[in-house]
Design an enzyme around this catalytic site. Structure first.
Site, PDB file in Angstrom:
ATOM      1  N   CYS A  76       0.838  -1.201   0.000  1.00  0.00           N
ATOM      2  CA  CYS A  76       0.000   0.000   0.000  1.00  0.00           C
ATOM      3  C   CYS A  76       0.873   1.251   0.000  1.00  0.00           C
ATOM      4  CB  CYS A  76      -0.880  -0.009   1.242  1.00  0.00           C
ATOM      5  SG  CYS A  76      -1.815   1.503   1.424  1.00  0.00           S
ATOM      6  N   CYS A  85      -2.057   0.076   9.263  1.00  0.00           N
ATOM      7  CA  CYS A  85      -0.976  -0.921   9.252  1.00  0.00           C
ATOM      8  C   CYS A  85       0.289  -0.311   9.827  1.00  0.00           C
ATOM      9  CB  CYS A  85      -0.678  -1.363   7.821  1.00  0.00           C
ATOM     10  SG  CYS A  85      -1.995  -2.286   7.040  1.00  0.00           S
ATOM     11  N   CYS A 168      -7.844  -0.275  -0.234  1.00  0.00           N
ATOM     12  CA  CYS A 168      -7.119  -0.807   0.926  1.00  0.00           C
ATOM     13  C   CYS A 168      -6.859  -2.292   0.720  1.00  0.00           C
ATOM     14  CB  CYS A 168      -7.944  -0.604   2.194  1.00  0.00           C
ATOM     15  SG  CYS A 168      -7.287  -1.506   3.610  1.00  0.00           S
ATOM     16  N   TYR A 325     -17.307 -13.107  28.530  1.00  0.00           N
ATOM     17  CA  TYR A 325     -17.023 -12.106  27.483  1.00  0.00           C
ATOM     18  C   TYR A 325     -17.393 -12.706  26.121  1.00  0.00           C
ATOM     19  CZ  TYR A 325     -14.048 -10.693  31.389  1.00  0.00           C
ATOM     20  OH  TYR A 325     -13.556 -10.392  32.630  1.00  0.00           O
ATOM     21  N   GLU A 346     -22.013 -11.642  28.765  1.00  0.00           N
ATOM     22  CA  GLU A 346     -21.531 -10.525  27.952  1.00  0.00           C
ATOM     23  C   GLU A 346     -22.223  -9.240  28.425  1.00  0.00           C
ATOM     24  OE1 GLU A 346     -19.564  -9.614  25.181  1.00  0.00           O
ATOM     25  OE2 GLU A 346     -20.632  -7.712  25.325  1.00  0.00           O
ATOM     26  N   CYS A 422      -6.459 -10.849  23.488  1.00  0.00           N
ATOM     27  CA  CYS A 422      -5.972  -9.987  22.399  1.00  0.00           C
ATOM     28  C   CYS A 422      -4.857  -9.078  22.906  1.00  0.00           C
ATOM     29  CB  CYS A 422      -7.118  -9.174  21.814  1.00  0.00           C
ATOM     30  SG  CYS A 422      -7.984  -8.193  23.037  1.00  0.00           S
TER      31      CYS A 422
HETATM   32  N1  SAH Z   1     -15.779 -13.963  22.439  1.00  0.00           N
HETATM   33  C1  SAH Z   1     -16.342 -13.012  21.506  1.00  0.00           C
HETATM   34  C2  SAH Z   1     -16.073 -11.537  21.836  1.00  0.00           C
HETATM   35  C3  SAH Z   1     -14.759 -11.179  22.439  1.00  0.00           C
HETATM   36  S1  SAH Z   1     -14.458  -9.449  22.501  1.00  0.00           S
HETATM   37  C4  SAH Z   1     -15.888 -13.322  20.114  1.00  0.00           C
HETATM   38  O1  SAH Z   1     -14.978 -14.102  19.920  1.00  0.00           O
HETATM   39  O2  SAH Z   1     -16.475 -12.807  19.174  1.00  0.00           O
HETATM   40  C5  SAH Z   1     -14.714  -9.077  24.218  1.00  0.00           C
HETATM   41  C6  SAH Z   1     -16.159  -8.934  24.595  1.00  0.00           C
HETATM   42  O3  SAH Z   1     -16.213  -8.642  25.981  1.00  0.00           O
HETATM   43  C7  SAH Z   1     -16.889  -7.804  23.900  1.00  0.00           C
HETATM   44  O4  SAH Z   1     -18.050  -8.334  23.305  1.00  0.00           O
HETATM   45  C8  SAH Z   1     -17.243  -6.826  25.038  1.00  0.00           C
HETATM   46  O5  SAH Z   1     -18.485  -6.188  24.846  1.00  0.00           O
HETATM   47  C9  SAH Z   1     -17.284  -7.743  26.221  1.00  0.00           C
HETATM   48  N2  SAH Z   1     -17.043  -7.164  27.555  1.00  0.00           N
HETATM   49  C10 SAH Z   1     -16.254  -6.097  27.867  1.00  0.00           C
HETATM   50  N3  SAH Z   1     -16.196  -5.928  29.197  1.00  0.00           N
HETATM   51  C11 SAH Z   1     -16.956  -6.918  29.749  1.00  0.00           C
HETATM   52  C12 SAH Z   1     -17.271  -7.270  31.104  1.00  0.00           C
HETATM   53  N4  SAH Z   1     -16.779  -6.603  32.119  1.00  0.00           N
HETATM   54  N5  SAH Z   1     -18.066  -8.339  31.284  1.00  0.00           N
HETATM   55  C13 SAH Z   1     -18.561  -9.059  30.244  1.00  0.00           C
HETATM   56  N6  SAH Z   1     -18.291  -8.750  28.958  1.00  0.00           N
HETATM   57  C14 SAH Z   1     -17.508  -7.689  28.707  1.00  0.00           C
END
Ligand code: SAH
Length: 466
Positions: A76, A85, A168, A325, A346, A422
């Site tokens: 790019c 990036c 992109c 989460y 979540e 992550c």
């Molecule tokens: N496991 C899912 C999303 C992971 S991203 C996937 O693979 O698609 C992390 C997620 O945690 C997000 O959806 C965010 O909204 C949520 N999150 C953030 N803080 C949180 C908390 N304190 N308790 C529960 N969920 C939360």
């Protein structure tokens, strides 16, 4: 005698020896670290100091005097200006090696795990076969160039000025066709781009999402108004575009956003043509994705990530699993096929609505979802209902798990904990806590979801210590 430090605007020659957590080059000058964006390990570079702090400095890469052997010609032409990036100029193999080392270093330095253990249990990072065109979602800001023509592109790093670029190389190739049609349509009908300085104009962003497994494409215009003019002609024009292979536009919508805000999408989306969603698959699980819903942006690597999490979970069909989460329930549904029962937690209510819907369209009946903070829902359920888990999976945002959550997990005494992360720095911090409270790290592996950026995912399996 007073020591001489470098100061702003000094030009110095630096050898880049390392890379910082966001992929910036790091070299030493007079013994002090200098962080240089766009410099690569192995470069000898002429660097202009742009900010001098007490113990370190930031420099701008002026000239590569001797290029690193890991340098490649970036695809790019805008990779330095664009905020997307950070390490496109480094060979993909070296990117993977750097990400792998970053994970190991964090687990060692912050997590207190020994290098010997890590060498034994860490499996090789899972890279992408095709590190370009991997993103299924792009949100292009729309603006006006100095000749008054509408442009689409990306924000330059940390700013709101648009680098015009309809091509992109992280997104699908046909996005270029779609964007160019939209820009030409705006020009033809004198539809103005939004101007965030005065709040005038109409088109703010274009969202394009593609189901890689199904070929379904969604186009959503984020507009500073309630309606889009000539919407019939607009839809006909989009549908008339020639796209690659099996790709086809099945959903055209607008999302009104009249607020002066950095939030891209409005509160709702209105369909102009077609379905209000696209469908896609990760493995055998079908997902319904509307303009506002969250969905993983690299579905190919996501499937590898989830398969790894599933493997680490070691399910036989008898287990009760908590997926904390859980977002729209992606991991939960992936696990549900091999577990007795899955519970997802979540914080975002809409995501839980999507999770329930996704369970239904896949005829999955052994997954139940709860809205709330993991660190509140889990302890509350544990105190009140003595909930039970054989396996707990967590996939928290960058800040990692709250200690109240980790504490409850430990008290629930699951056989295994699978941590999907992550950010390996917060992962390491949390592993340390779990390690001090009866769990040991058994396996771990990096998965590259975001080639050319500094990010990397990690999956770690912990087991109850014997
Ligand atoms: N496991 C899912 C999303 C992971 S991203 C996937 O693979 O698609 C992390 C997620 O945690 C997000 O959806 C965010 O909204 C949520 N999150 C953030 N803080 C949180 C908390 N304190 N308790 C529960 N969920 C939360």
């Amino acid at each position: 005698m007073e020591q001489t430090y470098f100061k702003k605007n000094d030009v110095v020659t630096i050898t880049i020896e390392d890379m910082g957590s966001d992929g910036e080059g790091v070299g030493k000058c007079q013994g002090y670290p200098v962080f240089v964006k766009d410099a690569i390990i192995g470069d000898v570079a002429e660097v202009k100091i742009v900010k001098a702090k007490k113990n370190y400095a930031y420099g701008r890469l002026e000239k590569v005097l001797k290029p690193s052997s890991f340098r490649v010609e970036p695809k790019c032409p805008f990779h330095r200006q664009c905020g997307g990036c950070q390490i496109q100029a480094m060979s993909y193999e070296k990117q993977l090696e750097w990400k792998e080392n970053k994970i190991k270093n964090n687990l060692q330095r912050i997590g207190g795990l020994s290098g010997e253990l890590l060498d034994r249990i860490m499996e090789p990072i899972i890279g992408m076969e095709e590190p370009y065109h991997y993103r299924n979602k792009a949100q292009y800001p729309i603006g006006t160039d100095k000749n008054g023509k509408p442009v689409a592109g990306f924000y330059a790093g940390r700013t709101h000025s648009i680098v015009a670029n309809t091509d992109c190389c992280l997104g699908p190739k046909e996005n270029k066709n779609i964007l160019e049609f939209i820009l030409a349509f705006m020009e033809k009908h004198a539809i103005p781009a939004y101007d965030e300085k005065n709040g005038k104009g109409l088109v703010r962003h274009v969202l394009i999402r593609t189901g890689f497994a199904t070929g379904e494409i969604m186009v959503c215009l984020v507009i500073n108004g309630k309606t889009f003019p000539k919407s019939r002609e607009f839809a006909d024009g989009l549908l008339g575009l020639t796209l690659e292979g099996e790709k086809r536009i099945v959903s055209i919508s607008v999302s009104p956003n009249m607020r002066n805000t950095n939030v891209i999408m409005g509160d709702r989306a209105e369909t102009l043509w077609g379905k209000p969603y696209i469908e896609d698959y990760i493995g055998e699980i079908k997902f319904r994705i509307s303009p506002l819903s969250f969905y993983q942006v690299n579905p190919v690597q996501t499937e590898k990530l989830y398969r790894l999490a599933l493997e680490y979970a070691g399910l036989t069909g008898k287990e009760t699993v908590w997926d904390l989460y859980c977002g729209i329930g992606t991991i939960s549904l992936f696990l549900a096929k091999k577990a007795k029962q899955v519970y997802g937690v979540e914080i975002v209510p809409q995501a839980i609505r999507d999770a329930k819907e996704n369970a239904k369209i896949n005829q999955i009946e052994n997954a139940e979802f709860f809205v709330g903070k993991a660190e509140e829902v889990l302890p509350a359920k544990f105190e009140e209902e003595r909930i039970y888990a054989d396996v707990i999976v967590v996939d928290p945002p960058r800040k990692g798990c709250d200690e109240a959550c980790l504490n409850t997990m430990v008290r629930m005494k699951p056989e295994r904990i699978v941590y999907v992360s992550c950010d390996s720095a917060t992962l390491a911090r949390d592993l340390k806590y779990l390690g001090e409270n009866g769990y040991e790290v058994v396996r771990g592996r990096g998965v590259d979801q975001f080639g050319h950026s500094g990010h990397v995912e990690t999956v770690v399996l912990m087991s109850k210590a014997k």
